[in-house]
Scaffold this active site. Structure first.
Site, short mmCIF file in Angstrom:
data_model
loop_
_atom_site.label_atom_id
_atom_site.label_comp_id
_atom_site.label_asym_id
_atom_site.label_seq_id
_atom_site.Cartn_x
_atom_site.Cartn_y
_atom_site.Cartn_z
N SER A 264 0.82 -1.21 0.00
CA SER A 264 0.00 0.00 0.00
C SER A 264 0.86 1.27 0.00
O SER A 264 1.70 1.42 -0.87
CB SER A 264 -0.96 -0.05 1.19
OG SER A 264 -2.14 0.62 0.86
N HIS A 405 -7.62 -5.85 0.02
CA HIS A 405 -6.38 -5.07 0.15
C HIS A 405 -5.58 -5.59 1.36
O HIS A 405 -5.99 -5.38 2.51
CB HIS A 405 -6.82 -3.62 0.38
CG HIS A 405 -5.71 -2.64 0.54
ND1 HIS A 405 -4.97 -2.20 -0.52
CD2 HIS A 405 -5.23 -2.00 1.63
CE1 HIS A 405 -4.08 -1.32 -0.09
NE2 HIS A 405 -4.21 -1.18 1.21
C1 GCU Z 1 -5.37 4.77 1.86
C2 GCU Z 1 -4.80 5.53 0.69
C3 GCU Z 1 -4.02 4.64 -0.26
C4 GCU Z 1 -2.99 3.86 0.51
C5 GCU Z 1 -3.65 3.13 1.66
C6 GCU Z 1 -2.67 2.38 2.60
O1 GCU Z 1 -6.36 3.90 1.41
O2 GCU Z 1 -5.87 6.17 0.02
O3 GCU Z 1 -3.37 5.40 -1.26
O4 GCU Z 1 -2.31 2.98 -0.34
O5 GCU Z 1 -4.34 4.04 2.48
O6 GCU Z 1 -1.52 2.73 2.68
O7 GCU Z 1 -3.15 1.47 3.26
#
Ligand code: GCU
Length: 426
Positions: A264, A405
């Site tokens: 992420s 995710h």
């Molecule tokens: C949020 C953000 C993402 C990121 C994520 C994370 O959802 O919008 O861009 O990748 O956090 O780091 O878990």
């Protein structure tokens, strides 16, 4: 007369209210930019060709890529997106906090190292926590990421720093590791793993992100970063490079086989670290999404405007000029992948993670392949999105895992396979 004047004053006030209201409305819409999830509305867009230089020349050789085009693209990412990071410090002050040979029931050597990240003896320190396979022939390759596990936990679970993280495994998904054997599996396969702590160098907070490394590197007389200076992602990526500086000094680590991995926001960080620092032998972007592997110009899921509004501290201030204006970007994220060429890079998506735009992540890999081809290397080897849970690719790896995710055991097993394929000492 007076009456008319009054009327005019009222008109003016009314006009001011209307103007203010519409200004407020504009900024409200900016803040409430809604994510698009309709494939029909993604695009049309034109991606910049990584093989056409700023002066219009066609790049035909790897030499021309390395000396002419690569520096141009790197410069664009530095000045327009992530911000410019300071140079590598000339001195590295290291202090061992802990060194144990009996970690994880004797399977691991654990080291905790404190690295001063500036040239100043009183400068801020960053903790590196490292596990090496106890019985492997040294030096070993190492995976390193920002915040990969909870350093206080007696048992590290790489990629699962949050105890509450819930991942639903779809039925029939193979290659999971029953019984939480992830750390042992990584070690048994001959790899070490390490983590650095984001908060040591840039707290992930819009009010305090600049309180450590950014502050330490401010030019004399400056109180805050300039518009083209680094943001938190720049600092974290730079921290990964400082960990690599330490690995180069540790004879138990093969510093020529260090893999930057991130999930992420830390996936964005791993890509940026690998793009800038060619000492990283391989890069893994797990569900990195917007600002990572996903194309920005596609406008699907999270966008440049949304990410800059929600996380104003991640990128340079200059990057904000592309909010709701992605078509003006002089680059796109496929070129971040291309900057890693000819080294192996793995991009992973997860099917339900539409916020990160799996298709956009895959297309970055597709559109970086031409640069790998200059080096005689095959990237993904296809431009057709594979079915879920079907890893593909040679120098650019890709899979779209079913589920949410997360960085799961399934993902890790693919990364170990990819590292074996590309980094094994023959
Ligand atoms: C949020 C953000 C993402 C990121 C994520 C994370 O959802 O919008 O861009 O990748 O956090 O780091 O878990």
């Amino acid at each position: 007369m007076q009456g008319r004047n009054h009327v005019n004053v009222y008109r003016l006030i009314l006009l001011a209210i209307v103007l203010n209201a519409s200004a407020a409305l504009v900024s409200l819409t900016a803040h409430c930019e809604e994510a698009n999830y309709d494939e029909a509305k993604a695009g049309p867009y034109t991606l910049p060709d990584p093989l056409i230089a700023a002066d219009g020349t066609q790049i035909k050789t790897k030499e021309a890529w390395v000396t002419k085009r690569r520096p141009e693209i790197l410069h664009l990412f530095q000045t327009e997106m992530f911000g410019i990071s300071p140079a590598r410090p000339k001195i590295l002050r290291i202090q061992f906090d802990e060194s144990a040979t009996d970690a994880l029931d004797g399977k691991a050597v654990k080291k905790v190292v404190r690295v001063n990240v500036t040239e100043n003896a009183d400068g801020p320190e960053m903790l590196i926590t490292l596990y090496l396979p106890a019985n492997a022939r040294k030096p070993v390759p190492v995976f390193v990421g920002v915040h990969l596990f909870d350093t206080a936990a007696p048992r590290p679970m790489p990629g699962k720093p949050l105890a509450k993280q819930e991942v639903e495994f779809p039925k029939g998904l193979t290659d999971t590791l029953p019984g939480d054997r992830l750390p042992e599996t990584i070690l048994e396969r001959g790899y070490g793993f390490a983590t650095i702590n984001a908060a040591d160098i840039a707290p992930d907070n819009k009010d305090t992100f600049d309180s450590v490394a950014i502050r330490a590197f401010l030019k004399p007389g400056k109180e805050k970063r300039g518009p083209n200076d680094w943001g938190a992602i720049g600092v974290w990526a730079w921290g990964l490079s400082r960990a690599l500086d330490f690995f180069e000094c540790d004879p138990e680590i093969d510093a020529k086989r260090v893999i930057a991995i991130g999930h992420s926001r830390m996936g964005k960080t791993a890509l940026w670290a690998g793009a800038q620092d060619e000492r990283f032998a391989m890069i893994i972007s797990n569900n990195s999404g917007c600002g990572g592997a996903a194309l920005s110009k596609r406008i699907f899921g999270e966008t440049v405007g949304i990410i800059n509004d929600n996380f104003p501290h991640w990128f340079s201030e200059t990057f904000r000029k592309y909010n709701q204006n992605e078509s003006a970007l002089p680059f796109d994220q496929h070129e971040l992948i291309a900057l890693i060429a000819p080294r192996p890079v793995y991009i992973a998506s997860s099917e339900m993670d539409r916020w990160a735009d799996p298709t956009g992540e895959f297309l970055s890999g597709v559109n970086a392949a031409a640069v790998y081809a200059l080096f005689g290397k095959t990237g993904l080897g296809t431009d057709t999105m594979p079915e879920a849970n079907k890893p593909i690719g040679e120098m650019i790896g890709y899979h779209n895992r079913s589920g949410k995710h997360a960085l799961t055991d399934y993902d890790w097993v693919q990364y170990l396979n990819f590292a074996d394929m590309n980094l094994k000492v023959k």
